[in-house]
Scaffold this motif. Structure first.
Motif, mmCIF file in Angstrom:
data_model
loop_
_atom_site.group_PDB
_atom_site.id
_atom_site.type_symbol
_atom_site.label_atom_id
_atom_site.label_comp_id
_atom_site.label_asym_id
_atom_site.label_seq_id
_atom_site.Cartn_x
_atom_site.Cartn_y
_atom_site.Cartn_z
ATOM 1 N N GLN A 108 1.362 0.191 13.220
ATOM 2 C CA GLN A 108 2.174 1.670 13.103
ATOM 3 C C GLN A 108 1.411 2.794 12.971
ATOM 4 O O GLN A 108 1.646 3.888 13.565
ATOM 5 N N LEU A 109 0.219 2.579 12.087
ATOM 6 C CA LEU A 109 -0.479 3.864 11.897
ATOM 7 C C LEU A 109 -1.399 4.287 12.860
ATOM 8 O O LEU A 109 -1.588 5.517 13.001
ATOM 9 N N GLY A 110 -1.921 3.366 13.479
ATOM 10 C CA GLY A 110 -2.791 3.536 14.563
ATOM 11 C C GLY A 110 -4.144 3.717 14.055
ATOM 12 O O GLY A 110 -4.685 3.470 12.966
ATOM 13 N N ASP A 111 -5.106 4.282 15.005
ATOM 14 C CA ASP A 111 -6.434 4.289 14.933
ATOM 15 C C ASP A 111 -7.120 5.248 13.791
ATOM 16 O O ASP A 111 -8.256 5.457 13.585
ATOM 17 N N ASP A 112 -6.295 6.365 13.513
ATOM 18 C CA ASP A 112 -6.660 7.283 12.598
ATOM 19 C C ASP A 112 -6.550 6.942 11.188
ATOM 20 O O ASP A 112 -7.005 7.504 10.325
ATOM 21 N N TYR A 113 -6.261 5.520 10.933
ATOM 22 C CA TYR A 113 -6.280 4.881 9.693
ATOM 23 C C TYR A 113 -6.927 3.535 9.743
ATOM 24 O O TYR A 113 -6.999 2.838 10.467
ATOM 25 N N VAL A 114 -7.493 3.534 8.387
ATOM 26 C CA VAL A 114 -8.077 1.826 8.215
ATOM 27 C C VAL A 114 -7.220 1.316 7.056
ATOM 28 O O VAL A 114 -7.374 1.834 5.775
ATOM 29 N N VAL A 115 -6.425 0.200 7.304
ATOM 30 C CA VAL A 115 -5.483 -0.187 6.197
ATOM 31 C C VAL A 115 -6.322 -1.665 5.811
ATOM 32 O O VAL A 115 -6.764 -2.490 6.447
ATOM 33 N N GLN A 116 -6.138 -1.872 4.472
ATOM 34 C CA GLN A 116 -6.674 -2.998 3.766
ATOM 35 C C GLN A 116 -5.957 -3.314 2.536
ATOM 36 O O GLN A 116 -5.167 -2.426 2.100
ATOM 37 N N LEU A 117 -5.671 -4.459 2.428
ATOM 38 C CA LEU A 117 -5.073 -5.235 1.506
ATOM 39 C C LEU A 117 -5.882 -5.440 0.362
ATOM 40 O O LEU A 117 -7.063 -5.921 0.488
ATOM 41 N N ALA A 118 -5.178 -5.287 -1.001
ATOM 42 C CA ALA A 118 -5.960 -5.617 -2.345
ATOM 43 C C ALA A 118 -5.078 -6.110 -2.996
ATOM 44 O O ALA A 118 -3.922 -5.879 -3.306
ATOM 45 N N MET A 119 -5.598 -6.985 -4.042
ATOM 46 C CA MET A 119 -4.928 -7.302 -5.240
ATOM 47 C C MET A 119 -5.401 -6.890 -6.601
ATOM 48 O O MET A 119 -6.818 -6.586 -6.693
ATOM 49 N N ARG A 120 -4.603 -6.401 -7.399
ATOM 50 C CA ARG A 120 -5.066 -5.756 -8.752
ATOM 51 C C ARG A 120 -5.932 -7.046 -9.604
ATOM 52 O O ARG A 120 -6.880 -6.692 -10.126
ATOM 53 N N TYR A 121 -5.467 -8.147 -9.284
ATOM 54 C CA TYR A 121 -6.151 -9.389 -10.029
ATOM 55 C C TYR A 121 -6.626 -10.355 -8.947
ATOM 56 O O TYR A 121 -5.425 -10.873 -8.004
ATOM 57 N N GLN A 122 -7.542 -10.773 -8.835
ATOM 58 C CA GLN A 122 -8.132 -11.773 -7.904
ATOM 59 C C GLN A 122 -8.488 -11.060 -6.506
ATOM 60 O O GLN A 122 -8.433 -10.106 -6.388
ATOM 61 N N SER A 123 -8.160 -11.998 -5.411
ATOM 62 C CA SER A 123 -8.597 -11.379 -4.188
ATOM 63 C C SER A 123 -7.393 -11.447 -3.217
ATOM 64 O O SER A 123 -6.483 -11.959 -3.322
ATOM 65 N N PRO A 124 -7.722 -10.718 -2.447
ATOM 66 C CA PRO A 124 -8.939 -9.714 -2.190
ATOM 67 C C PRO A 124 -8.932 -8.472 -2.874
ATOM 68 O O PRO A 124 -7.811 -8.071 -3.586
ATOM 69 N N GLU A 349 8.442 0.273 7.804
ATOM 70 C CA GLU A 349 8.568 1.723 8.081
ATOM 71 C C GLU A 349 8.594 2.485 6.923
ATOM 72 O O GLU A 349 8.088 3.770 6.752
ATOM 73 N N ALA A 350 8.936 2.019 5.739
ATOM 74 C CA ALA A 350 9.040 2.612 4.470
ATOM 75 C C ALA A 350 7.514 2.973 3.892
ATOM 76 O O ALA A 350 7.269 4.037 3.849
ATOM 77 N N VAL A 351 6.581 1.975 4.083
ATOM 78 C CA VAL A 351 5.114 1.911 3.800
ATOM 79 C C VAL A 351 4.539 3.053 4.801
ATOM 80 O O VAL A 351 3.879 3.766 4.300
ATOM 81 N N VAL A 352 4.880 2.931 6.018
ATOM 82 C CA VAL A 352 4.238 3.785 7.012
ATOM 83 C C VAL A 352 4.783 5.274 6.540
ATOM 84 O O VAL A 352 3.763 6.208 6.473
ATOM 85 N N ASP A 353 5.872 5.469 6.276
ATOM 86 C CA ASP A 353 6.301 6.954 6.030
ATOM 87 C C ASP A 353 5.605 7.384 4.526
ATOM 88 O O ASP A 353 5.343 8.575 4.644
ATOM 89 N N MET A 354 5.658 6.478 3.604
ATOM 90 C CA MET A 354 4.879 6.774 2.370
ATOM 91 C C MET A 354 3.346 7.316 2.764
ATOM 92 O O MET A 354 3.072 8.373 2.020
ATOM 93 N N VAL A 355 2.771 6.750 3.367
ATOM 94 C CA VAL A 355 1.344 6.864 3.797
ATOM 95 C C VAL A 355 1.265 8.245 4.358
ATOM 96 O O VAL A 355 0.517 9.189 4.040
ATOM 97 N N LYS A 356 1.938 8.545 5.364
ATOM 98 C CA LYS A 356 2.060 9.842 6.328
ATOM 99 C C LYS A 356 2.389 11.128 5.348
ATOM 100 O O LYS A 356 1.666 12.052 5.710
ATOM 101 N N LYS A 357 3.361 10.819 4.202
ATOM 102 C CA LYS A 357 3.959 11.895 3.667
ATOM 103 C C LYS A 357 3.219 12.051 2.524
ATOM 104 O O LYS A 357 3.428 13.105 1.544
ATOM 105 N N SER A 358 2.224 11.178 2.243
ATOM 106 C CA SER A 358 1.302 11.322 1.166
ATOM 107 C C SER A 358 0.173 12.423 0.994
ATOM 108 O O SER A 358 -0.091 12.665 1.759
#
Length: 358
Positions: A108-124, A349-358
């Motif tokens: 949804q965000l496209g090539d202007d963004y690099v999205v990574q998943l992380a966990m506060r504890y353990q992996s990734p 949609e909520a996550v994409v909106d939060m990223v764009k408005k942050s």
């Protein structure tokens, strides 16, 4: 490094006066999960999780002795058995949906963004996600903790971990944090959509909104001037003076969901689960409330877990199975868990909106 609050009703992050140059790194962070349901992996996860000073907020030495001498050794085998019930063909549901959401948000965000998943504890790990951004030379990072309501033990811990890592970098990028998102319309609509599916199938006597609990002492620590927190009517609304209170945020989440779903007053309960130890935790306790339902003539319950955006042990097992058994033991007849947002299009949609408005 910027990490101040945005006054948006939907997210709190840093305002900028100009658009970032180059790609933006987006770190989506959930709590975490063992790498497998084996006892060693569960023990490792419990040790990392419970040794966090924002989770068990007591001095280091007694915390170390408590976690490594009592909790992790004795709780790991029991917890591993429960995690085995939770595991499915995709492994941990929390991690599985984390990867799915990451992929969909990236699309949804496209090539202007690099999205990574992380966990506060353990992996990734958060370390690995930030290292990827550093290697790519990204100068703008948005961190989205997957916790709808702010708490020191969840969102606050993510902030601390990110800042502990970044302070070691020679070049520290611009960083913006999403603080909470309980007010975001699509977050509310997403849970309401999940609930309506079951409400359209049958009528329910009562609706339960169960949130993860916290020790009362942690709420008091957030009451800086010690004048607001009464653990009662002070949570009847979310105001500037109590906006950082986790308990008040949970009650506000319920009010918004109740309004969206059209649930009348007197037909719903807000409560808190998963308490640990003997110190008082925020009330009312979910298990205590469930025991009272039958005496009130409540035979069917639709249960929500709006503190979790992905199904996990606390939703599927605790609310979905253990509380159902408790409800039936005390005279209940029909118990239904509403699934978490998982990979709901509204959640994406909520996550994409939060990223764009942050």
């Amino acid at each position: 490094m910027e990490a101040t609050a945005l006054q948006s009703p939907h997210t709190t992050a840093t305002e900028t006066t100009s658009k970032p140059v180059g790609k933006t790194g987006v770190l989506l962070v959930n709590l975490g999960t063992p790498d497998s349901p084996s006892v060693p992996h569960v023990r490792k996860y419990l040790r990392e999780f419970l040794m966090d000073g924002r989770v068990i907020d007591i001095p280091y030495i007694p915390r170390f002795l408590l976690v490594n001498g009592i909790i992790a050794p004795f709780r790991a085998p029991k917890s591993a058995k429960i995690y085995r019930e939770l595991w499915n063909e995709n492994g941990s549901p929390l991690k599985h949906y984390g990867y799915v959401v990451t992929k969909l948000v990236q699309e949804q965000l496209g090539d202007d963004y690099v999205v990574q998943l992380a966990m506060r504890y353990q992996s990734p790990s958060i370390d690995a996600g930030l290292a990827q951004f550093q290697q790519l030379g990204l100068n703008n990072i948005v961190v989205v903790p997957f916790f709808p309501q702010y708490a020191s033990a969840s969102t606050g811990s993510v902030y601390e971990k990110v800042m502990d890592i970044l302070k070691t970098w020679q070049v520290i990028p611009q960083v913006r944090f999403v603080n909470r998102f309980l007010e975001h319309p699509k977050f509310i609509e997403g849970f309401a959509e999940r609930g309506r599916k079951y409400m359209n199938e049958r009528e329910y006597d009562h609706y339960l909104f169960s949130y993860h609990g916290l020790p009362e002492r942690q709420i008091r620590k957030g009451d800086v001037d010690k004048t607001v927190c009464k653990f009662g009517e002070c949570c009847a609304s979310l105001r500037p003076d109590n906006q950082h209170c986790y308990r008040a945020q949970c009650f506000e989440t319920t009010r918004r969901l109740v309004k969206e779903l059209g649930i009348p007053e007197g037909k719903y309960t807000t409560s808190f689960q998963s308490r640990l130890g003997n110190d008082p935790w925020i009330k009312p306790y979910t298990d205590d409330e469930i025991k009272l339902f039958a005496g009130k003539g409540i035979k069917s319950v639709l249960a929500f877990s709006p503190a979790f955006v992905a199904d996990c042990l606390e939703t599927t097992i605790e609310v979905g199975e253990e509380y159902r058994e408790l409800f039936e033991e005390h005279g209940g007849e029909h118990w239904q868990l509403v699934e978490s947002l998982n990979d709901s299009p509204l959640w994406i949609e909520a996550v994409v909106d939060m990223v764009k408005k942050s």
